[in-house]
Write a protein that holds these residues in place. Sequence first.
Motif, mmCIF file in Angstrom:
data_model
loop_
_atom_site.group_PDB
_atom_site.id
_atom_site.type_symbol
_atom_site.label_atom_id
_atom_site.label_comp_id
_atom_site.label_asym_id
_atom_site.label_seq_id
_atom_site.Cartn_x
_atom_site.Cartn_y
_atom_site.Cartn_z
ATOM 1 N N LYS A 130 0.866 -1.188 0.000
ATOM 2 C CA LYS A 130 0.000 0.000 0.000
ATOM 3 C C LYS A 130 0.897 1.230 0.000
ATOM 4 N N TYR A 131 0.730 2.036 -1.028
ATOM 5 C CA TYR A 131 1.566 3.230 -1.135
ATOM 6 C C TYR A 131 0.852 4.265 -2.000
ATOM 7 N N MET A 132 1.417 5.457 -2.003
ATOM 8 C CA MET A 132 0.871 6.517 -2.831
ATOM 9 C C MET A 132 1.246 6.257 -4.293
ATOM 10 N N SER A 133 0.565 6.973 -5.193
ATOM 11 C CA SER A 133 0.892 6.809 -6.614
ATOM 12 C C SER A 133 2.132 7.654 -6.944
ATOM 13 N N ALA B 88 9.185 7.645 -5.470
ATOM 14 C CA ALA B 88 9.654 7.916 -4.113
ATOM 15 C C ALA B 88 10.036 6.663 -3.319
ATOM 16 N N ARG B 89 9.393 6.451 -2.159
ATOM 17 C CA ARG B 89 9.732 5.290 -1.332
ATOM 18 C C ARG B 89 9.087 4.006 -1.843
ATOM 19 N N GLY B 90 8.267 4.125 -2.889
ATOM 20 C CA GLY B 90 7.622 2.928 -3.424
ATOM 21 C C GLY B 90 8.542 2.103 -4.314
ATOM 22 N N GLU C 290 -6.286 11.608 -2.073
ATOM 23 C CA GLU C 290 -6.823 10.475 -1.305
ATOM 24 C C GLU C 290 -6.142 10.220 0.035
ATOM 25 N N TRP C 291 -4.885 10.631 0.166
ATOM 26 C CA TRP C 291 -4.121 10.278 1.363
ATOM 27 C C TRP C 291 -4.775 10.747 2.671
ATOM 28 N N PRO C 292 -5.212 12.018 2.770
ATOM 29 C CA PRO C 292 -5.764 12.471 4.061
ATOM 30 C C PRO C 292 -6.853 11.537 4.597
ATOM 31 N N ARG D 256 -7.101 8.345 3.993
ATOM 32 C CA ARG D 256 -6.588 6.995 4.217
ATOM 33 C C ARG D 256 -5.634 6.901 5.406
ATOM 34 N N LYS D 257 -5.020 8.038 5.743
ATOM 35 C CA LYS D 257 -3.919 8.060 6.718
ATOM 36 C C LYS D 257 -4.231 7.286 8.009
ATOM 37 N N GLN D 258 -5.447 7.460 8.511
ATOM 38 C CA GLN D 258 -5.812 6.882 9.815
ATOM 39 C C GLN D 258 -5.782 5.357 9.851
ATOM 40 N N ARG E 218 0.645 5.848 10.624
ATOM 41 C CA ARG E 218 0.166 6.982 9.808
ATOM 42 C C ARG E 218 1.120 7.329 8.678
ATOM 43 N N LYS E 219 1.880 6.358 8.234
ATOM 44 C CA LYS E 219 2.851 6.555 7.157
ATOM 45 C C LYS E 219 2.804 5.364 6.213
ATOM 46 N N VAL E 220 3.207 5.595 4.996
ATOM 47 C CA VAL E 220 3.392 4.516 4.017
ATOM 48 C C VAL E 220 4.761 4.683 3.368
ATOM 49 N N PRO E 221 5.350 3.664 2.739
ATOM 50 C CA PRO E 221 4.729 2.401 2.353
ATOM 51 C C PRO E 221 4.459 1.465 3.540
ATOM 52 N N HIS F 216 5.566 -1.652 8.471
ATOM 53 C CA HIS F 216 5.975 -0.304 8.076
ATOM 54 C C HIS F 216 7.495 -0.244 7.876
ATOM 55 N N GLN F 217 7.928 0.875 7.330
ATOM 56 C CA GLN F 217 9.335 1.257 7.146
ATOM 57 C C GLN F 217 9.959 0.607 5.908
ATOM 58 N N THR F 218 10.254 1.466 4.953
ATOM 59 C CA THR F 218 10.780 1.035 3.660
ATOM 60 C C THR F 218 11.971 0.079 3.771
ATOM 61 N N THR F 219 12.961 0.458 4.569
ATOM 62 C CA THR F 219 14.165 -0.377 4.616
ATOM 63 C C THR F 219 13.893 -1.695 5.353
ATOM 64 N N LEU G 152 21.596 6.251 2.141
ATOM 65 C CA LEU G 152 20.941 6.701 0.912
ATOM 66 C C LEU G 152 19.470 7.017 1.190
ATOM 67 N N HIS G 153 18.852 6.180 2.003
ATOM 68 C CA HIS G 153 17.439 6.381 2.302
ATOM 69 C C HIS G 153 17.181 7.693 3.044
ATOM 70 N N ASP G 154 18.164 8.137 3.823
ATOM 71 C CA ASP G 154 18.064 9.427 4.524
ATOM 72 C C ASP G 154 17.750 10.579 3.561
HETATM 73 N N1 GSH Z 1 10.806 6.148 7.564
HETATM 74 C C1 GSH Z 1 9.572 5.882 6.857
HETATM 75 C C2 GSH Z 1 9.013 7.189 6.341
HETATM 76 C C3 GSH Z 1 7.669 7.023 5.727
HETATM 77 C C4 GSH Z 1 7.120 8.339 5.168
HETATM 78 O O1 GSH Z 1 7.470 9.444 5.608
HETATM 79 N N2 GSH Z 1 6.245 8.214 4.187
HETATM 80 C C5 GSH Z 1 5.611 9.364 3.580
HETATM 81 C C6 GSH Z 1 5.378 9.113 2.115
HETATM 82 S S1 GSH Z 1 6.854 8.799 1.192
HETATM 83 C C7 GSH Z 1 4.240 9.566 4.201
HETATM 84 O O2 GSH Z 1 3.581 8.609 4.561
HETATM 85 N N3 GSH Z 1 3.806 10.825 4.286
HETATM 86 C C8 GSH Z 1 2.459 11.189 4.591
HETATM 87 C C9 GSH Z 1 2.274 11.865 5.892
HETATM 88 O O3 GSH Z 1 3.219 12.016 6.661
HETATM 89 O O4 GSH Z 1 1.120 12.256 6.127
HETATM 90 C C10 GSH Z 1 9.849 4.889 5.731
HETATM 91 O O5 GSH Z 1 10.984 4.819 5.292
HETATM 92 O O6 GSH Z 1 8.954 4.170 5.299
#
Ligand code: GSH
Length: 219
Positions: A7-10, A13-15, A39-41, A43-45, A50-53, A63-66, A96-98
Amino acid sequence: MMTYLLKYMSLRARGEPVRWVLKVLGVNYTEETFDVLGEWPARKQEFKFRKVPVLMVDGEQLHQTTVICRFLGERHHLASGDLWTATRQMEVVEALHDLTNSMGMALLARKYGNEERQKAMTGLTAAQFPVVLSNIESRITDKGWILSQQMTWVDVFIAAYLDVYENYFPGVVGKFPLCEALRRQVQDIPVIKAWRQERPAWHSFEDPQGLVALSDGSQ
Ligand SMILES: N[C@@H](CCC(=O)N[C@@H](CS)C(=O)NCC(=O)O)C(=O)O
């Protein structure tokens, strides 16, 4: 067998690193995307942090990309089995992810019309990018992979980010020939080649076109 739903945004980026790792592993997965602006606002809850991916693993949120990519790599045997090697690989993965933090801030600043902040955040990212690349460069073995004689998920992850970031900072990856070769090796894997042809165009939020002073800090 495990079931995977990303589940991620379109966005790329981190997808992209998660998608590339899933594709190279050849595991079955489905993806649900939603628009970052529209759509994100709403879906966030539904997400525990409260973050994706988020990768749904047998119905559970991860959660967490890495962390997601490392789990997939280790679970499906595309990982180093040596703790110290894996740890030194994680060091460059996280470094790099930083960049996604400052680059994300630059893109947000552009969206809100704050040119000064956009320039500052782009400059910060541009200054750090070659620092990270030079560290990756020094860890690529004679076989072309990061601290490994064979490709691991770490190479796939790094290549996916280089594929995105070379568009924000044109010409920088090319200054690091081993990084450039690694990126090409992964891009040439048929499943990645196909994805790069069929994936959606940049979302306007992350489009490299129109970012102000792209090269600030990298010269
Ligand atoms: N450290 C997390 C960061 C996740 C993150 O910040 N995702 C962003 C999208 S790339 C997000 O969900 N932002 C929406 C928000 O904060 O409302 C990871 O690597 O997955």
